[in-house]
Scaffold this active site. Structure first.
Site, PDB file in Angstrom:
ATOM      1  N   GLU A   1       0.793  -1.132   0.104  1.00 26.50           N
ATOM      2  CA  GLU A   1       0.071  -0.027  -0.028  1.00 26.50           C
ATOM      3  C   GLU A   1       0.866   1.311   0.038  1.00 26.50           C
ATOM      4  O   GLU A   1       0.356   2.258   0.652  1.00 26.50           O
ATOM      5  CB  GLU A   1      -0.778  -0.001   1.201  1.00 26.50           C
ATOM      6  CG  GLU A   1      -0.235   0.014   2.495  1.00 26.50           C
ATOM      7  CD  GLU A   1       0.032  -1.174   3.262  1.00 26.50           C
ATOM      8  OE1 GLU A   1       0.088  -1.278   4.489  1.00 26.50           O
ATOM      9  OE2 GLU A   1       0.166  -2.206   2.436  1.00 26.50           O
ATOM     10  N   ASN A   2       1.743   1.306  -0.581  1.00 28.63           N
ATOM     11  CA  ASN A   2       2.781   2.520  -0.630  1.00 28.63           C
ATOM     12  C   ASN A   2       1.913   3.699  -1.116  1.00 28.63           C
ATOM     13  O   ASN A   2       1.150   3.549  -2.237  1.00 28.63           O
ATOM     14  CB  ASN A   2       3.811   2.358  -1.776  1.00 28.63           C
ATOM     15  CG  ASN A   2       4.594   1.245  -1.447  1.00 28.63           C
ATOM     16  OD1 ASN A   2       4.994   0.661  -0.558  1.00 28.63           O
ATOM     17  ND2 ASN A   2       4.610   0.394  -2.615  1.00 28.63           N
TER      18      ASN A   2
ATOM     19  N   GLU B   1      -5.913  -2.409  -0.585  1.00 27.46           N
ATOM     20  CA  GLU B   1      -4.765  -1.477  -0.618  1.00 27.46           C
ATOM     21  C   GLU B   1      -5.213   0.030  -0.769  1.00 27.46           C
ATOM     22  O   GLU B   1      -4.537   0.745  -0.061  1.00 27.46           O
ATOM     23  CB  GLU B   1      -3.938  -1.745  -1.896  1.00 27.46           C
ATOM     24  CG  GLU B   1      -3.251  -2.968  -2.112  1.00 27.46           C
ATOM     25  CD  GLU B   1      -2.612  -3.552  -0.697  1.00 27.46           C
ATOM     26  OE1 GLU B   1      -2.336  -2.963  -0.039  1.00 27.46           O
ATOM     27  OE2 GLU B   1      -2.788  -4.713  -0.490  1.00 27.46           O
TER      28      GLU B   1
ATOM     29  N   HIS C   1      -6.133   1.187   2.761  1.00 22.80           N
ATOM     30  CA  HIS C   1      -4.804   1.633   3.509  1.00 22.80           C
ATOM     31  C   HIS C   1      -4.220   2.876   3.390  1.00 22.80           C
ATOM     32  O   HIS C   1      -3.753   3.628   4.104  1.00 22.80           O
ATOM     33  CB  HIS C   1      -3.645   0.763   2.978  1.00 22.80           C
ATOM     34  CG  HIS C   1      -3.555  -0.631   3.716  1.00 22.80           C
ATOM     35  ND1 HIS C   1      -3.444  -0.631   5.115  1.00 22.80           N
ATOM     36  CD2 HIS C   1      -3.335  -1.854   3.147  1.00 22.80           C
ATOM     37  CE1 HIS C   1      -3.309  -1.909   5.485  1.00 22.80           C
ATOM     38  NE2 HIS C   1      -3.191  -2.725   4.452  1.00 22.80           N
TER      39      HIS C   1
END
Length: 869
Positions: free
Chosen positions: A278-279, A310, A313
C-alpha cells in the site's frame, strides 16, 4: 558492508529513539545508471533532537555493500568510526537544535522482493526495479530512522537510463532532465509518511492513464496503471480503472475525508513475493493479477478485493499509521474488512460477504486452531518477532473480529467514529487505544472488556444449538432454543458475540431434483451471545424448521455446529438453500467437521457430488470442489482415495459438459477436471486439447490451461513428459513459462525429478525466491508419489540446517515451509518433526513452521482414521 546477522530493531530502541528525535525530513538521491549489482544512495536527513541525557546514542539504519562518506552537521567523520553492521552511529549530538546528517553509500539490488529488487525480463532483456520496504527494509535503499512512528516528508531525486519511467509516491516535478543517455527525475517532498511506505519503481514500464473526479466532490485524482512491456497486451486496464474509481467514490463518502496523496498509480511488478503493498500513491501488485489466460469474473473479483484492500490503507495505515508493529493486525484487518465492505456495497461484486465467509474466515478458523495461534494484538518486541505475525490471525481473524465489532457497536456508530479518527490523527500515528476510544463515544458501549476478550486471547469458540420440542407432526414446536458456546481446552475464553439464529423452511421446487425444493428463511433473531449458554426466547413456540442456522448472516467469529435434524437436511437440501451466504455458512460448517474428524471424507465427497452441480455461485462451487479434493488427499483413507478421486473427476467433467460454451464456469471446471485427472483415457483426452482435438465448444485452451495439462502429463510419469514440457516452454518463452516448466519437471514421479528440484531449492542460493516457490509449491510435493518422496523425509533435517546456515532469515523461513514433506502423511514424518523440535538451537520462525506442519499431519491422520469407519 554486509547485512548484520542481527539486523533487528528492538521496540524499546524505537520508543527511545522517537523520544529523542522529532521533525524529521529526508532528501534522497539515487543513481541507477551504474552496474547491475549496486546503486548509489546519497541521503541527507535533518531532524530536531540528539543523544539522550542518559547516554542513549542515536543511530541510523542502513544495509549497504559500502558506505563511502558520512558527515554530521557539515563535518565529515571517519566511516569506520561510525558504521557498525547495519547501523550508522551518530554519537555526540547535542539534544537541542536541528542536525543534518549525510550518508553516501553503495547499496545492493535485491532478488528476494525486498529492498530494491532488480529483474531482467528474458523476453526482451529489459531491466525493471521495484521497492518493497514493509516492515523493516527501507534502510536497504537509503539511510533512515526505519520505524513507523518517525514520519517525515521524503524528497527524492533519481537518475536512471533515459528510456525508463521512474515512479514514486509523488508526481514528478515536470519532465526529467536529460544528460547523455540518462535522465534525472525530481519528486517533491511527500506528506509526512513512514519509511516503510516510501516507494520507487523504475524501468521501461508500459503505462495507461486517466483522471477521475470523485463522486460528490471537486477532487480530481490522476490515475496510472503500469506493467512491464512484455505483459502489456494482457493488461485489462479498463476493469482496473473501473474498480479504482468505484473504490475512491466509496471510501471518500464513507470516511468523509478526501484522498490525501495526490495522484494514484498502481504498478504490477515482476517477481513480487507478496500480493500487494500500500505505498501511498504508488501501490505495487503481483503480476499474477495481469491475466495471461482467459479473464474470468472470479479472477476479476479476487483482484478487485486486493485493489480495494490497498486503497483502504491510504486512509487507515498511510494517513493514520500505527505507532509500532503491535498494531499491525489493526492495520491489515481494517483494510481487509473495508476491502470486503466496499466490494459488496460499491462494486458489481455484491456477494463479497459470501466470498469473505468461504475464504477469509475459513482461513482464519484454520490458522486459529494451530498450536502457533496467538492473540490478535501481539506483543511485538522487535522487528524479528514481527515476521511471525504476517499470518491468518493478523489478516483474516482480525478482519472477522472487526466485522463483528462493527455489528457490536452498530454500523452508523462505526462510520461516525472513523470520520473523527481520521481527522484527529491525520498524518500522524495512533494506537489501538485511540481507535477504541474513537468507537466508544458514538456507540455508547465500553470496549475495554471487548478488547480483552477478543484481542488479548487466542482460539476460536464453537456454537452448538440445543433444541427441545413439543408436539407432533406439523404441530411440533420449539419448547426451548439455546445456543451453547464452548472453547478449546487450551484457550478457554468464552467471548461476547453479536450473532443471529435463522429458521429455514422447505418450500416450492428447488434448483436440483436432489434438493427437494427451495430452503428459505422464515424467521431471523439477532442477539448478543454471551457465556456458555444463551436462550433464544424469541423462537420458543415457533414451528420446527428443517434447518436452523446459528450465526445466520455470518456476523460472529465462531465455528458452527448444526443440530442433527439440520445436518440431515443438508444431505438432502443443501443446494436448495436460496441465500448464498447461508449456503457458505453451511458448507463451511461441513468442511470444518471434516477437519475435526466429525464428518468422514466420504460423506463430504458425497455431499459435494450431490449438490455442487446446482450451486449457482461459481466461486463457492469451486471452493467446495477444491475443499473436497483437499479432503480426499489429506483426510481420506488411502484405500478409498482412488475411488474418491475418480468420483470428483467425473463430477467435474460432468459439470464441464453442462456449462455454457465460452463461459467462466466452463473454463474453471475444465481446469478443475484437468487437475484431478486420474485415469489414462482422461489424460489422453486432455492431451488432445493441446493439439486442438475434441476441444469442447467454446473452451479456450489458454496458456494457463495448457500448463495444467502439461502438469497432469508430468504427474502421470509419461515417457514423453520432458519433451512436452520443453515444447510448451518454447511456446511460452517468458520467465513465467520458465518457472512453470521447472514446476512441471519437478512434478514427475521419479527420483531424478525430485533430486533436481531439491537441489535447486537447497543448494542454488542464486535462484530467485519466486522460482523456488514455483518449483516446490507447484511441482515437487505431489500426493500419490510417496514412494519417491519418502526418502526426502529423512533428508529434510540436513536440508533444514543448510538453508538456515546459508540464507537470510525470511528466505530460510519460507524454504522451511516449502521443503517440509507435507504430502507424506505418516508417523515417520511426525517423528522426524518431533526430533527437530527437540533441538534447542531452532530459530523461533523455523520452530513455528515445524509446529504448524506437524499439527497438520496429526490432524490428517485423525481424519484418515475417521474415514476408515
Amino acid at each position: 558492508m554486509t547485512e548484520r546477522a542481527d539486523d533487528n530493531l528492538l521496540r524499546a530502541e524505537a520508543v527511545r529513539r522517537a523520544e529523542l528525535v522529532s521533525d524529521v525530513s529526508y532528501d534522497v538521491t539515487l543513481d541507477l545508471t551504474g552496474d547491475e549489482h549496486t546503486f548509489l544512495s546519497d541521503t541527507t536527513i535533518t531532524f530536531a533532537g540528539g543523544d539522550g541525557a542518559d547516554g542513549t546514542e542515536l543511530f541510523l539504519d542502513l544495509i549497504a555493500n559500502e558506505v563511502t562518506a558520512v558527515s554530521i552537521d557539515g563535518k565529515e567523520v571517519p566511516v569506520d568510526d561510525v558504521v557498525a553492521g547495519s547501523r550508522v552511529r551518530l554519537g555526540g549530538l547535542e539534544p537541542v537544535g536541528r542536525h543534518e546528517v549525510r550518508v553516501v553509500a553503495r547499496c545492493a539490488y535485491e532478488h528476494t522482493s525486498k529492498g530494491l529488487h532488480r529483474f531482467v525480463d528474458p523476453a526482451d532483456e529489459r531491466v525493471y526495479l521495484h521497492s518493497q520496504f514493509e516492515p523493516f527494509d527501507a534502510h536497504r535503499m537509503f539511510a533512515c530512522f526505519d520505524q513507523p512512528d518517525l514520519k517525515a516528508p521524503f524528497k527524492l531525486t533519481v537518475t536512471a537510463p533515459g528510456d525508463w519511467e521512474v515512479i514514486s509516491n509523488s508526481a514528478p516535478v515536470g519532465p526529467p532532465a536529460a544528460s547523455g543517455d540518462a535522465k534525472t527525475w525530481q519528486f517533491p517532498a511527500t506528506p509526512r509518511i513512514s519509511t516503510y511506505l516510501t516507494a520507487l519503481v523504475a524501468g521501461p514500464y508500459h503505462s495507461v492513464h486517466e483522471s477521475h473526479q470523485v463522486a460528490g466532490t471537486d477532487q480530481t485524482i490522476e490515475l496510472g496503471i503500469y506493467c512491464r512491456q512484455s505483459l502489456a497486451e494482457h493488461l485489462d486496464a479498463d476493469d482496473i480503472f473501473l474498480i479504482t474509481r468505484q473504490g475512491f467514490d466509496f471510501f471518500t463518502k464513507s470516511f468523509d475525508y478526501p484522498y490525501p496523496f495526490g495522484k494514484y498509480d498502481q504498478l504490477f511488478v515482476p517477481e513480487f513475493f507478496a500480493g500487494a503493498m500500500e505505498n501511498p500513491g504508488c501501490v505495487t501488485f503481483t503480476e499474477s493479477y495481469v491475466f495471461r489466460g482467459k479473464i474470468t469474473e472470479l479472477a476479476r473479483e479476487g483482484r478487485a478485493g486486493t485493489i480495494l484492500h490497498e486503497m483502504a490503507h491510504m486512509w487507515f495505515g498511510d494517513l493514520v499509521t500505527m505507532r509500532w508493529w503491535d498494531d499491525l493486525w489493526l492495520n491489515e484487518s481494517f483494510a481487509t474488512y473495508m476491502g470486503n465492505l466496499s466490494l459488496a456495497e460499491g462494486t458489481r461484486f455484491t456477494d463479497g460477504w459470501a466470498r469473505f465467509a468461504s475464504g477469509t474466515k475459513a482461513g482464519a478458523y484454520a490458522q486459529d486452531q494451530l498450536p502457533s495461534t496467538h492473540p490478535i494484538s501481539a506483543d511485538i518486541v522487535d522487528t524479528d518477532a514481527l515476521k511471525l505475525h504476517f499470518d491468518g490471525i493478523t489478516y483474516n481473524k482480525g478482519a472477522s473480529v472487526l466485522r463483528q465489532l462493527a455489528a457490536w457497536v452498530g454500523r452508523d456508530a462505526f462510520d461516525e467514529a472513523l470520520r473523527g479518527y481520521f481527522r484527529r490523527h491525520e498524518f500522524a500515528n495512533a494506537t489501538l487505544a485511540d481507535f477504541l476510544e474513537a468507537l466508544e463515544g458514538p456507540s455508547g458501549r465500553s470496549l475495554d472488556g471487548w478488547s480483552k476478550e477478543w484481542l488479548e486471547t487466542s482460539g476460536v469458540n464453537t456454537f452448538r444449538l440445543e433444541l427441545q420440542t413439543e408436539g407432533d407432526g406439523e404441530e411440533e414446536r420449539y419448547k426451548s432454543v439455546v445456543v451453547r458456546q464452548s472453547a478449546a481446552a487450551d484457550y478457554p475464553t468464552l467471548r461476547s458475540h453479536r450473532a443471529a439464529v435463522g429458521l429455514y423452511r422447505l418450500t416450492g421446487e428447488g434448483p436440483n431434483p436432489r434438493s427437494g425444493g427451495f430452503m428459505r428463511l422464515d424467521k431471523r433473531v439477532e442477539l448478543d451471545i454471551v457465556g456458555s449458554e444463551t436462550a433464544v426466547d424469541a423462537l420458543v413456540g415457533e414451528k420446527v424448521a428443517e434447518l436452523v442456522v446459528v450465526n445466520d448472516g455470518d456476523l460472529a467469529y465462531a465455528k458452527v455446529r448444526l443440530d442433527p435434524r439440520s445436518m440431515e437436511s443438508l444431505v438432502h437440501h443443501m443446494s436448495g438453500i436460496e441465500d448464498q451466504l447461508t449456503r457458505s455458512i453451511c458448507w463451511g460448517a461441513a468442511w470444518d467437521m471434516v477437519r475435526d474428524a466429525e464428518l468422514s471424507t466420504g460423506q463430504f465427497v458425497k455431499l459435494v457430488s450431490n449438490h455442487v452441480a446446482a450451486e449457482s455461485d461459481l466461486r463457492l462451487a469451486l471452493q467446495i470442489a477444491f475443499q473436497a479434493s483437499g479432503a480426499v488427499e489429506s483426510y481420506g483413507d488411502p484405500a478409498k482415495v482412488p475411488g474418491y478421486r475418480t468420483e470428483l473427476a467425473r463430477t467435474a467433467f460432468d459439470l464441464l459438459g453442462r456449462t455454457e460454451p465460452g463461459s467462466d464456469a466452463q473454463n474453471r471446471w475444465a481446469a478443475l477436471w484437468v487437475g484431478s485427472i486420474e485415469e489414462a483415457p482422461d489424460l489422453q483426452v486432455a492431451r488432445g486439447w493441446l493439439e486442438g482435438k475434441d476441444v469442447p465448444q467454446g473452451l479456450d485452451v489458454d496458456v494457463d490451461l495448457r500448463w495444467s495439462i502439461v502438469n497432469a502429463v508430468a504427474r502421470s510419469g509419461a515417457d514423453d513428459a520432458v519433451t512436452l514440457i520443453d515444447a510448451e516452454k518454447k511456446r511460452d518463452a517468458t520467465d513465467i513459462g520458465a518457472r512453470r516448466a521447472l514446476a512441471a519437471r519437478a512434478s514427475r514421479p521419479s527420483v531424478e525429478a525430485k533430486e533436481e528440484a531439491w537441489n535447486l531449492a537447497v543448494d542454488n542460493t542464486e535462484a530467485p525466491v519466486i522460482t523456488v516457490r514455483a518449483v516446490l509449491g507447484g511441482g515437487f510435493h505431489q500426493f500419490g508419489q510417496e514412494d519417491v518422496l519418502v526418502p526426502f523425509v529423512e533428508r529434510f533435517p540436513e536440508a533444514f540446517d543448510k538453508v538456515w546456515a546459508n540464507r537470510e532469515h525470511d528466505v530460510a523461513t519460507g524454504l522451511t515451509a516449502m521443503l517440509f514433506p507435507s504430502t507424506v502423511i505418516d508417523d515417520v514424518t511426525v517423528d522426524m518433526a518431533d526430533k527437530l523440535l527437540g533441538r534447542a538451537d531452532i530459530d523461533a520462525s523455523a520452530r513455528r513452521v515445524l509446529v504448524e506442519n506437524k499439527d497438520r499431519l496429526e490432524r490428517a491422520l485423525r481424519a484418515r482414521n475417521a474415514d476408515k469407519g
